[in-house]
Design an enzyme around this catalytic site. Structure first.
Site, mmCIF file in Angstrom:
data_model
loop_
_atom_site.group_PDB
_atom_site.id
_atom_site.type_symbol
_atom_site.label_atom_id
_atom_site.label_comp_id
_atom_site.label_asym_id
_atom_site.label_seq_id
_atom_site.Cartn_x
_atom_site.Cartn_y
_atom_site.Cartn_z
ATOM 1 C CE1 TYR A 142 -3.839 2.353 0.509
ATOM 2 C CE2 TYR A 142 -2.702 3.246 1.907
ATOM 3 C CZ TYR A 142 -3.506 3.695 1.632
ATOM 4 O OH TYR A 142 -4.139 4.630 1.324
ATOM 5 C CG ASP A 237 5.732 4.143 1.138
ATOM 6 O OD1 ASP A 237 6.008 4.732 1.709
ATOM 7 O OD2 ASP A 237 4.693 4.210 0.210
ATOM 8 C CE LYS A 265 1.141 4.960 8.110
ATOM 9 N NZ LYS A 265 1.098 4.160 7.069
HETATM 10 C C1 LIG Z 1 0.153 4.736 5.658
HETATM 11 C C2 LIG Z 1 0.780 4.714 4.355
HETATM 12 C C3 LIG Z 1 1.367 5.515 3.486
HETATM 13 C C4 LIG Z 1 0.411 6.313 3.578
HETATM 14 O O1 LIG Z 1 0.053 6.908 3.808
HETATM 15 P P1 LIG Z 1 -0.664 8.425 4.730
HETATM 16 O O2 LIG Z 1 -0.331 9.901 5.049
HETATM 17 O O3 LIG Z 1 -1.624 7.598 4.989
HETATM 18 O O4 LIG Z 1 -1.574 9.046 3.592
HETATM 19 C C5 LIG Z 1 2.075 5.322 2.601
HETATM 20 N N1 LIG Z 1 2.931 4.311 2.281
HETATM 21 C C6 LIG Z 1 2.812 3.015 3.216
HETATM 22 C C7 LIG Z 1 3.583 2.477 3.080
HETATM 23 C C8 LIG Z 1 2.012 3.633 4.173
HETATM 24 O O5 LIG Z 1 1.932 2.212 5.065
#
Ligand SMILES: *Cc1c(COP(=O)(O)O)cnc(C)c1O
Length: 426
Positions: A142, A237, A265
């Site tokens: 994701y 990511d 995060k």
């Molecule tokens: C949570 C997450 C996102 C998206 O971040 P948001 O702040 O919710 O937009 C993108 N990539 C990864 C791997 C994530 O866990």
């Protein structure tokens, strides 16, 4: 009607599905989603006054636990001085310097407000630099909810059984290739056929969004090699993994240099803050130096940056990483000693209780989990006072505020559930 049910009813009348992010809904576990009144350390208090030990931790953002005193103080102090100006501030410079110092493969970073935005920017930049359109992602990863990333996505998309999202033009979706995670052969083959059209390969170096899934030895280096061979950018990511397993990006830990890294995060200390970064050369294509446009009214606002900077400072000073990892291992060992048809995947302070006995290395494995069994375990844990992610395909998090007693109590609750489930023959 309980206070929680009442709130949920009111919420559903004004918010789609009663939640501001689908992952908070209890769609796959049943029951009424929880509404929280406050949090402190490892615990949250619900609107009904119940105290729960929190293993969601705002999906990993609250690495120091809730309302950590020094972070609260830093935020309050900044709030008194102003929360956003749309003009540059010293604190954002300091924060960018810290990120670049702690993650040496970052020479330039741009601050944004969410992981979604960071990824969206990284993809646009990769497309702008390479002059190519297509992106390769992995099944079950994701990367936020931007159009080209909602193809075969993990997290709430996976939980909701959404295979294609209305509202995303087919021409956009067709530019995203999807291959199985941990399968170098598949991506090598795809790149041999289509590599000259691929702008970037994007990956969660450790996956959090189909539950916790670790890369096989050589997989990430293999991605670096195949990207180089075909002139595509490699994007890690690290919105979950950045500063989660140590005081840097995971890329640094494994000694691989992606072209771009996205962070989110943890680095926001619980406020909306994320970043995209890479080499000076690559990042130099972003406006106003380069022609790839990206902007944001609240980007790098001093309130969020104050929380993020203080969080990094505390992580550096206290180094809670070995302790969080020990707690994770303690939990996994306790659960795995008992479990059949069930296991705890764990790395550092991140874990997933997979309702399958077989190891999970990709999405196909993850999907073998018995999600109804997960739903029962989730509610059993909730009744016993623990908040786990309300879906099988998510990672759970241990913060610096959790203790051995917290982890042992969760392990006991899970084991007692296993015993009663065995007796019932389920
Ligand atoms: C949570 C997450 C996102 C998206 O971040 P948001 O702040 O919710 O937009 C993108 N990539 C990864 C791997 C994530 O866990």
């Amino acid at each position: 009607m309980s206070k929680n049910e009442l709130l949920y009813t009111r919420a559903c009348a004004v918010i789609p599905g009663g939640v501001n992010s689908p992952v908070r809904a209890f769609g796959s576990v049943g029951g009424t989603p929880v509404y929280v009144a406050s949090g402190k350390g490892a615990r949250v208090t619900t609107c009904e006054g119940r105290t729960l030990t929190d293993f969601c931790c705002s999906w990993g953002a609250m690495i120091l636990g809730h309302a950590q005193e020094e972070v609260v103080e830093a935020v309050c102090r900044q709030a008194e001085k102003g929360t956003t100006f749309g003009i540059n501030t010293a604190i954002e410079v300091e924060f960018a310097e810290r990120l670049c110092a702690l993650v040496p493969c970052l020479e330039r970073v741009r601050l944004v407000n969410s992981g979604t935005e960071a990824v969206m920017t990284a993809l646009r930049l990769a497309r702008g630099v390479t002059g190519r359109q297509r992106i390769v992602k992995f099944d079950g990863c994701y990367h936020g909810h931007s159009d080209s990333m909602l193809v075969a996505a993990g997290s709430g998309v996976l939980t909701g059984g959404i295979t294609s999202t209305p509202g995303i033009p087919p021409e956009v979706a067709k530019d995203t290739f999807v291959v199985p995670y941990n399968n170098l052969e598949a991506i090598t083959e795809l790149m041999q056929a289509k590599g000259n059209e691929v702008a970037a390969i994007i990956v969660e170096p450790v996956v959090g969004n189909m539950g916790l899934v670790q890369p096989k030895p050589g997989f990430l280096q293999g991605l670096r090699d195949v990207a180089d061979r075909h002139g595509a950018a490699l994007i890690f990511d690290e919105v979950i993994t950045g500063f989660r397993f140590g005081l840097s990006a995971y890329a640094q830990t494994v000694g691989i240099r992606p072209d771009l890294i996205t962070l989110g995060k943890v680095i926001g200390g619980g406020l909306p803050l994320a970043a995209v970064g890479g080499s000076a050369d690559f990042m130099g294509h972003l406006a106003p130096v380069g022609k790839v446009y990206q902007a944001g009214t609240l980007s790098g606002n001093p309130l969020a940056v104050a929380a993020g900077l203080k969080t990094l400072e505390i992580l550096e000073r206290d180094n809670p990483y070995p302790r969080m990892a020990a707690l994770g291992k303690r939990l996994a060992d306790a659960v795995n000693a008992k479990a059949e048809h069930f296991h705890c995947a764990q790395l550092g302070g991140v874990f997933t209780l997979f309702c399958t006995h077989a190891p999970v290395t990709n999405l196909a494995d993850a999907k073998r989990s018995d999600t109804q069994s997960y739903a029962r375990r989730f509610h059993h844990a909730l009744d016993a006072g623990f908040y786990l992610p309300p879906a099988q395909f998510e990672a759970a998090f241990i913060s610096a505020a959790h203790t051995e007693a917290d982890v042992d109590a969760l392990a006991d609750a899970i084991k007692s559930q296993l015993l009663s489930a065995e007796k019932r023959g389920t």
